[in-house]
Design an enzyme around this catalytic site. Structure first.
Site, PDB file in Angstrom:
ATOM      1  CB  SER A 214      -0.935   0.017   1.212  1.00 45.47           C
ATOM      2  OG  SER A 214      -0.208   0.186   2.404  1.00 45.47           O
TER       3      SER A 214
ATOM      4  CE  LYS B 128      -2.832   2.207   3.922  1.00 43.92           C
ATOM      5  NZ  LYS B 128      -2.215   1.073   4.653  1.00 43.92           N
TER       6      LYS B 128
END
Lengths: 188, 188
Positions: free
Chosen positions: A111, A148
């Site tokens: 990701s 993230k």
DNA sequence: TTGACAGGTGAACACTTGTTCACCTATAAT
DNA sequence: ATTATAGGTGAACAAGTGTTCACCTGTCAA
């Protein structure tokens, strides 16, 4: 010959995690007198290979556990003459600010691939209580842990992956920033 | 209190790059007798905070200069109880095999971006005389230095970037593999 | 041939090393 | 009230510390 001496001292340091005393170097290098060692060490000090305490004890210099640093890939490797001048660095000092709050974690998933963080990479993270918007963080969202980008719209924080195939994450209940990513390390 | 003692010993080690002697710890912790230190140190040895030589000297244990390691990002941080059990690691040992042949270089350009190597990253490279096909190498092609994948078609070696915008490189005159990329380090 | 010198030996210096012993508290448990 | 115990003092031990001195080579240059 003198290189051989250095290597033996170096491996003593590696093995014992401390510098040898004059007597120990004597045995190490098969000298008969500690004074021979004394003179040798003084030369090594001049060379900046080792240093001395205020008490006279031998202490390791930067070279121990450090690695030569070159400017750019494009610059190529230095000649032996230039090599003396090149900087050295130590990863522990370079990567770790606050040792107590620093952890290493292994990354799973892709990701963050567009930020150059791949599956299997190790990230150096430092625990924090702040909300460092724009940085890459380790966060727990509704009980799940992820890595993230931390973003903010208006008053709400949210998490943004670095991969078009993933969606941004808004917390249903709670978004906690657990740590900031300080560095990425990948070994082949 | 004992944590305070540990910190003082730790910062002595940081500053002097060696463990203090019993007498030095005595001054450090404002004790009046070295025997008090002796008993303290024995407790620290039991705790595995420090170790002892065959000569009785104090030597640092793993904790010094190492960092706690966690399995996966998804696993989150360990509780204080688990923390004792968690592994630790040392970057220098982890990243550097052969110290003499190892160098650090800074990457310029984005030709390896799909391999997760970005502009400004530092690569740990090890000089070599081999042609490790499939690995990322530092090569000099006709006098120019680059970082690319080393490939082979038939009998000829060539270089392949990890970025669609770049072309593969065939040497006009000479392709020399100077070093293999062992690791990538990026600091934020 | 001579002199300088780098590199080694061996003994001596005062001091520090880790360790042991006997002794002295306080605090806590019986 | 007594006993144990954890944590400290202070002196003593042999052994090892870094350092200095006088002395002994061999090598190389003048």
């Amino acid at each position: 010959m003198i290189e051989n001496y250095k290597n033996k001292i170096l491996s003593f340091y590696k093995k014992n995690r401390r510098m040898p005393s004059y007597g120990e170097i004597m045995k190490l290098l098969s000298f008969q007198s500690r004074n021979a060692v004394y003179k040798l060490v003084n030369k090594l000090v001049d060379e900046d290979f080792v240093g001395k305490d205020s008490t006279g004890r031998i202490i390791p210099k930067k070279i121990f556990g450090e690695v030569k640093m070159i400017g750019l890939v494009q610059a190529g490797f230095p000649s032996p003459a230039e090599e003396e001048l090149s900087d050295t660095m130590n990863f522990d000092e370079y990567l770790i600010g606050n040792k107590e709050a620093t952890y290493i974690m292994r990354v799973k998933g892709d990701s963050m691939i567009d930020a150059g963080i791949c599956e299997g990479d190790m990230v150096v993270v430092e625990r924090t209580n702040t909300f460092p918007v724009g940085k890459i963080v380790i966060a727990s969202v509704d009980g799940e842990w992820t890595i993230k980008y931390l973003r903010k719209r208006g008053d709400t924080y949210y998490l943004e992956p670095a991969n078009k195939d993933y969606d941004t994450i808004y917390a249903e209940n709670e978004l906690k920033v657990e740590a900031v990513v300080k560095a990425v390390v990948r070994k082949y």
